[in-house]
Design a protein around this motif. Structure first.
Motif, PDB file in Angstrom:
ATOM      1  N   GLU A  35       0.806  -1.225   0.000  1.00 13.99           N
ATOM      2  CA  GLU A  35       0.000   0.000   0.000  1.00 13.99           C
ATOM      3  C   GLU A  35       0.840   1.277   0.000  1.00 13.99           C
ATOM      4  OE1 GLU A  35      -2.184  -3.438   1.403  1.00 13.99           O
ATOM      5  OE2 GLU A  35      -0.354  -2.528   2.215  1.00 13.99           O
ATOM      6  N   SER A  95      -5.871 -10.642  -4.049  1.00 14.22           N
ATOM      7  CA  SER A  95      -6.013  -9.186  -4.083  1.00 14.22           C
ATOM      8  C   SER A  95      -4.901  -8.638  -4.966  1.00 14.22           C
ATOM      9  CB  SER A  95      -5.912  -8.623  -2.669  1.00 14.22           C
ATOM     10  OG  SER A  95      -6.021  -7.230  -2.693  1.00 14.22           O
ATOM     11  N   SER A  97      -3.530  -6.350  -6.797  1.00 16.42           N
ATOM     12  CA  SER A  97      -3.500  -4.939  -7.161  1.00 16.42           C
ATOM     13  C   SER A  97      -2.499  -4.202  -6.281  1.00 16.42           C
ATOM     14  CB  SER A  97      -4.895  -4.326  -6.989  1.00 16.42           C
ATOM     15  OG  SER A  97      -4.873  -2.969  -7.322  1.00 16.42           O
ATOM     16  N   PRO A  99      -0.681   0.169  -5.944  1.00 14.72           N
ATOM     17  CA  PRO A  99      -0.718   1.532  -6.483  1.00 14.72           C
ATOM     18  C   PRO A  99       0.222   1.721  -7.673  1.00 14.72           C
ATOM     19  CG  PRO A  99      -0.521   1.565  -4.092  1.00 14.72           C
ATOM     20  CD  PRO A  99      -0.312   0.146  -4.528  1.00 14.72           C
ATOM     21  N   SER A 100      -0.214   2.511  -8.611  1.00 21.07           N
ATOM     22  CA  SER A 100       0.603   2.842  -9.778  1.00 21.07           C
ATOM     23  C   SER A 100       1.683   3.852  -9.382  1.00 21.07           C
ATOM     24  CB  SER A 100      -0.280   3.455 -10.867  1.00 21.07           C
ATOM     25  OG  SER A 100       0.503   3.927 -11.932  1.00 21.07           O
ATOM     26  N   GLU A 112       3.867  -1.024 -16.397  1.00 18.43           N
ATOM     27  CA  GLU A 112       2.730  -1.496 -15.606  1.00 18.43           C
ATOM     28  C   GLU A 112       1.688  -2.164 -16.498  1.00 18.43           C
ATOM     29  OE1 GLU A 112       3.006   1.642 -11.865  1.00 18.43           O
ATOM     30  OE2 GLU A 112       1.333   1.828 -13.267  1.00 18.43           O
ATOM     31  N   TYR A 116       0.331  -5.983 -16.136  1.00 18.66           N
ATOM     32  CA  TYR A 116      -1.108  -6.268 -16.132  1.00 18.66           C
ATOM     33  C   TYR A 116      -1.444  -7.311 -17.201  1.00 18.66           C
ATOM     34  CZ  TYR A 116      -5.959  -5.794 -17.447  1.00 18.66           C
ATOM     35  OH  TYR A 116      -7.251  -6.081 -17.802  1.00 18.66           O
ATOM     36  N   THR A 122      -3.241  -5.574 -11.331  1.00 18.06           N
ATOM     37  CA  THR A 122      -3.753  -4.244 -11.672  1.00 18.06           C
ATOM     38  C   THR A 122      -3.020  -3.174 -10.868  1.00 18.06           C
ATOM     39  OG1 THR A 122      -5.532  -4.381 -10.063  1.00 18.06           O
ATOM     40  CG2 THR A 122      -6.030  -5.138 -12.302  1.00 18.06           C
ATOM     41  N   PHE A 123      -3.032  -1.966 -11.398  1.00 21.09           N
ATOM     42  CA  PHE A 123      -2.371  -0.825 -10.775  1.00 21.09           C
ATOM     43  C   PHE A 123      -3.393   0.289 -10.599  1.00 21.09           C
ATOM     44  CE2 PHE A 123       0.931  -3.303 -12.697  1.00 21.09           C
ATOM     45  CZ  PHE A 123       1.962  -3.245 -11.787  1.00 21.09           C
ATOM     46  N   SER A 124      -3.757   0.549  -9.336  1.00 21.26           N
ATOM     47  CA  SER A 124      -4.758   1.585  -9.080  1.00 21.26           C
ATOM     48  C   SER A 124      -4.208   2.955  -9.460  1.00 21.26           C
ATOM     49  CB  SER A 124      -5.180   1.568  -7.615  1.00 21.26           C
ATOM     50  OG  SER A 124      -4.078   1.827  -6.778  1.00 21.26           O
ATOM     51  N   ALA A 125      -5.074   3.786  -9.998  1.00 20.43           N
ATOM     52  CA  ALA A 125      -4.756   5.148 -10.450  1.00 20.43           C
ATOM     53  C   ALA A 125      -3.876   5.164 -11.705  1.00 20.43           C
ATOM     54  CB  ALA A 125      -4.139   5.990  -9.339  1.00 20.43           C
ATOM     55  N   HIS A 126      -3.777   4.042 -12.411  1.00 21.44           N
ATOM     56  CA  HIS A 126      -3.049   4.028 -13.687  1.00 21.44           C
ATOM     57  C   HIS A 126      -3.893   4.779 -14.723  1.00 21.44           C
ATOM     58  CE1 HIS A 126      -1.271   2.652 -17.433  1.00 21.44           C
ATOM     59  NE2 HIS A 126      -0.201   2.304 -16.729  1.00 21.44           N
TER      60      HIS A 126
END
Length: 156
Positions: A35, A95, A97, A99-100, A112, A116, A122-126
């Protein structure tokens, strides 16, 4: 030693984020809490004594029988200081994922996307997370250890 500076400053600034510190193949290697990876990367880039301005590589690894199953590895280089550091982030299969870091290093965009596409992480905020190597509609993630060797279409 410069490598000690990287580990010491990162641990001081993010004591809860550094899960493990060591050396691998001559590089200081830090295992970072998932995180907090974006914040740690931004610190490493912006700190005037470190200046890791260059993301030289970003890749995924699948350890099928380990928890967490996946790992994302960041290789950073400080051009002005000639320092290197490797960051590792564990990513559990349930889970998948994290952060990007595109906001820290724009070069992370395609890297990234590749992770993927190949691993399903996955990369949040990508800004544009979509497949980059496989065709639209492709099912599965080819670099996962449980992906069929002959692909999903050739079942005999």
């Amino acid at each position: 030693m410069a490598d000690d500076l990287v580990v010491r400053k990162t641990r001081q600034s993010f004591p809860a984020a550094v899960l493990e510190a060591g050396e691998s193949q001559g590089w200081p290697t830090l295992t970072i809490q998932r995180e907090l990876i974006r914040e740690v990367c931004q610190f490493l880039r912006d700190d005037p004594e470190l200046e890791f301005t260059y993301l030289s590589d970003l890749c995924g690894v699948d350890y099928l029988d380990r928890h967490p199953r996946f790992e994302v590895v960041y290789h950073l280089y400080a051009l002005s200081r000639q320092l290197r550091v490797r960051l590792k982030v564990g990513v559990p299969a349930d889970s998948c994922s994290l952060p990007s870091v595109v906001s820290v290093w724009p070069a992370a965009n395609w890297l990234e996307r590749e992770i993927y596409d190949m691993y399903g992480i996955t990369f949040s905020a990508h800004p544009d997370l979509r497949r980059i190597l496989t065709p639209d509609g492709f099912e599965g993630y080819p670099l996962r250890k449980d992906f069929p060797l002959r692909g999903k279409r050739e079942q005999s």
